[in-house]
Design a protein around this motif. Structure first.
Motif, PDB file in Angstrom:
ATOM      1  N   ASP A 192       0.834  -1.199   0.000  1.00  0.00           N
ATOM      2  CA  ASP A 192       0.000   0.000   0.000  1.00  0.00           C
ATOM      3  C   ASP A 192       0.874   1.255   0.000  1.00  0.00           C
ATOM      4  O   ASP A 192       2.065   1.193   0.299  1.00  0.00           O
ATOM      5  CB  ASP A 192      -0.910   0.006   1.225  1.00  0.00           C
ATOM      6  N   SER A 193       0.259   2.380  -0.323  1.00  0.00           N
ATOM      7  CA  SER A 193       0.965   3.669  -0.320  1.00  0.00           C
ATOM      8  C   SER A 193       2.279   3.582  -1.082  1.00  0.00           C
ATOM      9  O   SER A 193       3.343   3.990  -0.594  1.00  0.00           O
ATOM     10  CB  SER A 193       1.228   4.126   1.126  1.00  0.00           C
ATOM     11  N   LEU A 194       2.201   3.044  -2.293  1.00  0.00           N
ATOM     12  CA  LEU A 194       3.416   2.842  -3.091  1.00  0.00           C
ATOM     13  C   LEU A 194       4.132   4.143  -3.385  1.00  0.00           C
ATOM     14  O   LEU A 194       3.499   5.178  -3.612  1.00  0.00           O
ATOM     15  CB  LEU A 194       3.062   2.128  -4.393  1.00  0.00           C
ATOM     16  N   LYS A 195       5.454   4.047  -3.390  1.00  0.00           N
ATOM     17  CA  LYS A 195       6.311   5.186  -3.688  1.00  0.00           C
ATOM     18  C   LYS A 195       7.180   4.845  -4.900  1.00  0.00           C
ATOM     19  O   LYS A 195       7.460   3.670  -5.145  1.00  0.00           O
ATOM     20  CB  LYS A 195       7.227   5.483  -2.494  1.00  0.00           C
ATOM     21  N   PRO A 196       7.647   5.853  -5.632  1.00  0.00           N
ATOM     22  CA  PRO A 196       8.524   5.550  -6.776  1.00  0.00           C
ATOM     23  C   PRO A 196       9.748   4.719  -6.386  1.00  0.00           C
ATOM     24  O   PRO A 196      10.201   3.881  -7.175  1.00  0.00           O
ATOM     25  CB  PRO A 196       8.918   6.939  -7.272  1.00  0.00           C
ATOM     26  N   GLU A 197      10.254   4.914  -5.187  1.00  0.00           N
ATOM     27  CA  GLU A 197      11.430   4.153  -4.756  1.00  0.00           C
ATOM     28  C   GLU A 197      11.115   2.688  -4.465  1.00  0.00           C
ATOM     29  O   GLU A 197      12.026   1.899  -4.194  1.00  0.00           O
ATOM     30  CB  GLU A 197      12.083   4.796  -3.523  1.00  0.00           C
ATOM     31  N   ASP A 198       9.862   2.303  -4.520  1.00  0.00           N
ATOM     32  CA  ASP A 198       9.488   0.886  -4.393  1.00  0.00           C
ATOM     33  C   ASP A 198       9.630   0.148  -5.722  1.00  0.00           C
ATOM     34  O   ASP A 198       9.460  -1.076  -5.775  1.00  0.00           O
ATOM     35  CB  ASP A 198       8.053   0.746  -3.906  1.00  0.00           C
ATOM     36  N   THR A 199       9.921   0.876  -6.797  1.00  0.00           N
ATOM     37  CA  THR A 199      10.077   0.252  -8.102  1.00  0.00           C
ATOM     38  C   THR A 199      11.225  -0.750  -8.075  1.00  0.00           C
ATOM     39  O   THR A 199      12.347  -0.412  -7.695  1.00  0.00           O
ATOM     40  CB  THR A 199      10.348   1.320  -9.174  1.00  0.00           C
ATOM     41  N   ALA A 200      10.924  -1.987  -8.440  1.00  0.00           N
ATOM     42  CA  ALA A 200      11.917  -3.076  -8.393  1.00  0.00           C
ATOM     43  C   ALA A 200      11.267  -4.351  -8.913  1.00  0.00           C
ATOM     44  O   ALA A 200      10.042  -4.410  -9.099  1.00  0.00           O
ATOM     45  CB  ALA A 200      12.415  -3.294  -6.975  1.00  0.00           C
ATOM     46  N   VAL A 201      12.090  -5.352  -9.114  1.00  0.00           N
ATOM     47  CA  VAL A 201      11.586  -6.707  -9.313  1.00  0.00           C
ATOM     48  C   VAL A 201      11.461  -7.344  -7.932  1.00  0.00           C
ATOM     49  O   VAL A 201      12.411  -7.310  -7.150  1.00  0.00           O
ATOM     50  CB  VAL A 201      12.511  -7.538 -10.209  1.00  0.00           C
ATOM     51  N   TYR A 202      10.299  -7.888  -7.653  1.00  0.00           N
ATOM     52  CA  TYR A 202      10.028  -8.494  -6.357  1.00  0.00           C
ATOM     53  C   TYR A 202      10.085 -10.014  -6.491  1.00  0.00           C
ATOM     54  O   TYR A 202       9.468 -10.592  -7.396  1.00  0.00           O
ATOM     55  CB  TYR A 202       8.670  -8.055  -5.836  1.00  0.00           C
ATOM     56  N   TYR A 203      10.805 -10.644  -5.561  1.00  0.00           N
ATOM     57  CA  TYR A 203      11.001 -12.085  -5.569  1.00  0.00           C
ATOM     58  C   TYR A 203      10.499 -12.684  -4.264  1.00  0.00           C
ATOM     59  O   TYR A 203      10.789 -12.151  -3.180  1.00  0.00           O
ATOM     60  CB  TYR A 203      12.477 -12.435  -5.689  1.00  0.00           C
ATOM     61  N   CYS A 204       9.784 -13.788  -4.344  1.00  0.00           N
ATOM     62  CA  CYS A 204       9.515 -14.530  -3.122  1.00  0.00           C
ATOM     63  C   CYS A 204      10.544 -15.647  -3.003  1.00  0.00           C
ATOM     64  O   CYS A 204      11.143 -16.073  -3.998  1.00  0.00           O
ATOM     65  CB  CYS A 204       8.096 -15.088  -3.079  1.00  0.00           C
ATOM     66  N   ALA A 205      10.748 -16.090  -1.777  1.00  0.00           N
ATOM     67  CA  ALA A 205      11.742 -17.111  -1.501  1.00  0.00           C
ATOM     68  C   ALA A 205      11.273 -17.971  -0.341  1.00  0.00           C
ATOM     69  O   ALA A 205      10.553 -17.499   0.545  1.00  0.00           O
ATOM     70  CB  ALA A 205      13.083 -16.462  -1.165  1.00  0.00           C
ATOM     71  N   ALA A 206      11.673 -19.231  -0.362  1.00  0.00           N
ATOM     72  CA  ALA A 206      11.307 -20.156   0.708  1.00  0.00           C
ATOM     73  C   ALA A 206      12.565 -20.730   1.341  1.00  0.00           C
ATOM     74  O   ALA A 206      13.500 -21.142   0.635  1.00  0.00           O
ATOM     75  CB  ALA A 206      10.432 -21.286   0.170  1.00  0.00           C
ATOM     76  N   ALA A 207      12.577 -20.734   2.668  1.00  0.00           N
ATOM     77  CA  ALA A 207      13.712 -21.262   3.421  1.00  0.00           C
ATOM     78  C   ALA A 207      13.441 -22.715   3.803  1.00  0.00           C
ATOM     79  O   ALA A 207      12.301 -23.163   3.800  1.00  0.00           O
ATOM     80  CB  ALA A 207      13.928 -20.438   4.680  1.00  0.00           C
ATOM     81  N   LEU A 208      14.495 -23.429   4.141  1.00  0.00           N
ATOM     82  CA  LEU A 208      14.345 -24.809   4.590  1.00  0.00           C
ATOM     83  C   LEU A 208      14.126 -24.886   6.091  1.00  0.00           C
ATOM     84  O   LEU A 208      14.110 -25.968   6.665  1.00  0.00           O
ATOM     85  CB  LEU A 208      15.581 -25.629   4.196  1.00  0.00           C
ATOM     86  N   THR A 209      13.942 -23.728   6.716  1.00  0.00           N
ATOM     87  CA  THR A 209      13.659 -23.653   8.137  1.00  0.00           C
ATOM     88  C   THR A 209      12.313 -22.987   8.341  1.00  0.00           C
ATOM     89  O   THR A 209      11.743 -22.418   7.404  1.00  0.00           O
ATOM     90  CB  THR A 209      14.752 -22.859   8.869  1.00  0.00           C
TER      91      THR A 209
END
Length: 124
Positions: free
Chosen positions: A84-101
């Motif tokens: 929410d309340s996105l800002k220009p500095e939030d521009t990026a490629v977003y990745y999800c990741a899963a840990a083994l813990t």
């Protein structure tokens, strides 16, 4: 082996909202901590938020606290990032990741599985 597919990115105006999704397949990711990272052009990948396997514990980067919310639905093998309340500095490629813990940390090296990324672009 877990395969992660990120989706939900797009082009939005500053102040807008997006909901990113991370769908797991191959095997359930119950028991795995999940996180979101982002990477802007010319910058290193940075931690955004993490959630424990049960969903009872979460953590956020200072830059996104109060604006981003991480959640998960283990019955659907899916994690989410509400932005929410996105800002220009939030521009990026977003990745999800899963840990083994059950709860990963804020370093990419803590995570064994990665999605392909989804582009978020915020216009001013």
């Amino acid at each position: 082996q877990v395969q992660l597919v990120d989706s939900g990115g797009g082009l939005v105006q500053a102040g807008g909202s997006l909901r990113l999704s991370c769908a797991a397949s191959g095997r359930t990711f119950i028991g795995y901590g999940v996180a979101w990272f982002r990477q802007a052009p010319g910058k290193e990948r940075e931690f955004v938020a993490s959630i424990s396997w049960s969903g009872s514990s979460t953590g956020y980067a200072d830059s996104v606290k109060g604006r981003f919310t991480i959640s998960r639905d283990n019955a659907k093998n899916t994690a989410y990032l509400q932005i929410d309340s996105l800002k220009p500095e939030d521009t990026a490629v977003y990745y999800c990741a899963a840990a083994l813990t059950s709860m990963g940390g804020s370093y990419p090296s803590h995570y064994a599985y990665w999605g392909q990324g989804t582009q978020v672009t915020v216009s001013s």
